[in-house]
Design a protein around this motif. Structure first.
Motif, short mmCIF file in Angstrom:
data_model
loop_
_atom_site.label_atom_id
_atom_site.label_comp_id
_atom_site.label_asym_id
_atom_site.label_seq_id
_atom_site.Cartn_x
_atom_site.Cartn_y
_atom_site.Cartn_z
N ALA A 1 14.08 -25.53 40.84
CA ALA A 1 14.25 -24.08 41.02
C ALA A 1 13.46 -23.31 39.97
CB ALA A 1 15.73 -23.71 40.97
N MET B 1 9.87 -23.55 40.87
CA MET B 1 9.58 -22.68 42.01
C MET B 1 9.39 -21.23 41.57
SD MET B 1 12.30 -24.30 44.73
CE MET B 1 12.29 -22.82 45.74
N ALA C 1 6.27 -18.40 49.38
CA ALA C 1 7.68 -18.72 49.14
C ALA C 1 8.17 -19.77 50.13
CB ALA C 1 8.53 -17.45 49.25
N ILE D 1 9.57 -23.52 49.23
CA ILE D 1 10.87 -23.98 49.72
C ILE D 1 10.71 -25.20 50.62
CG2 ILE D 1 12.84 -23.33 51.17
CD1 ILE D 1 12.43 -20.45 50.21
N LEU E 1 10.26 -28.28 48.54
CA LEU E 1 11.54 -28.75 47.99
C LEU E 1 12.34 -29.50 49.06
CD1 LEU E 1 13.71 -28.86 45.79
CD2 LEU E 1 14.50 -26.62 46.59
#
Length: 331
Positions: A9, A12, A304, A308, A311
């Motif tokens: 996180a 990111m 974004a 995501i 991940l």
């Protein structure tokens, strides 16, 4: 796993900050800005603008400050959930891209399902039947699919459509159905238009995934554990399902990082050629006109989603492949 998610996180967030800087710099690299392009447009129309008019336009569009002030204003708006206002459309960015999200996701999602549905069995067959006539045929077609740009395939479809049917394939519906309510007729009309962008956009994806699956599966089929399993008398189909095929699933999972943004923007050039109501043509137009809020917001959304998706891909790979899962637990 919790510490791993925490670190990811943080990575990111740092990645998105870096991307926002790069995006803003690239959008502002061409000389001038939206007001400069607008002034040139008025001059061509014979409606010259005074210095006061130009200054007023810069204040109106928030371009009167320096680059750092513009960047800070843009980033703080995004953090607050406001994507800003499009210069060209003179509407909120969310209102500009909102109506096209459904069509974009629909086209790309169907294309993705077809791509995966074709690539996986073809790749497995090509690996299991190595050096057969079918393998050579699949390999040849795969190389052609990788070497041929999607926009060229779109132009070929347009040529044959005009030659054989006397019409140009454009959009996802016929004019008489575009504004009507959803019913069986409109659904059939959509399916009649959907197969062209599905084939055009999916060709390169199928060819690429077939090559990846084939190569990975061939590599696994020559591993010592496969040879040992065969020596123990494990049936070939059971052996293929239990071990090598699980490893061959990794490419599907690892592509989520770039598949998710593709679901939002699709193929920009193909969308422009075929007149698809997707985000790709809007992004291209925004970059041309230096509509920085519209172009920057779309690119940031895609970034974004990519982060995501990466991940999610890492987590699924850890669940699917014990070797990766053990590495995650060790960290």
């Amino acid at each position: 796993m919790i510490s791993y998610l925490g670190r990811r996180a943080a990575y990111m967030a740092a990645t998105l900050v870096a991307i926002s800087l790069v995006v803003f710099v690239i959008i502002n690299l061409p000389p001038g800005d939206f007001v400069t392009a607008l002034t040139a447009k008025y001059n061509v129309m014979g409606q010259g603008l005074t210095e006061a008019d130009i200054a007023g336009l810069r204040v109106r569009y928030g371009l009167d400050g320096n680059v750092f002030e513009q960047y800070w204003h843009w980033v703080t708006q995004i953090v607050q959930g406001d994507l800003g206002t499009s210069f060209e459309y003179e509407r909120p960015v969310a209102d500009v891209i909102g109506p096209r999200l459904g069509a974009t996701i629909g086209v790309s999602f169907v294309t993705l399902l077809v791509t995966w549905g074709l690539a996986f069995p073809i790749g497995v067959y090509s690996a299991v039947r190595q050096r057969s006539i079918g393998d050579y045929a699949v390999t040849t077609v795969g190389f052609l699919g990788l070497a041929t740009p999607n926009f060229l395939i779109a132009l070929v479809f347009i040529y044959f459509s005009v030659t054989w049917f006397g019409s140009v394939p454009s959009g996802l519906c016929s004019p008489e159905w575009c504004d009507s309510a959803w019913n069986l007729g409109k659904l059939l009309d959509l399916l009649g238009h959907l197969w062209i962008p599905m084939i055009v956009i999916g060709t390169g994806g199928v060819a690429g995934l077939v090559r990846i699956i084939r190569n990975n599966l061939l590599d696994e089929l020559h591993r010592p554990y496969v040879t040992a399993a065969r020596a123990r008398g494990v049936p070939e189909k059971q052996l293929l399902r239990r071990y090598p095929l699980r490893v061959a699933l990794n490419p599907f999972v690892s592509t989520i990082g770039w598949v998710l943004p593709m679901l939002l923007v699709g193929d920009i050039v193909v969308g422009q050629i075929l007149g698809l109501p997707t985000l790709g043509p809007i992004l291209l137009g925004a970059l041309r006109s230096q509509d920085m809020y519209l172009a920057g917001s779309i690119i940031m959304i895609l970034s974004a989603v990519t982060v995501i998706g990466t991940l999610i891909s890492d987590l699924l790979l850890g669940w699917l492949d014990p070797r990766i899962r053990m590495g995650i637990h060790q960290n």
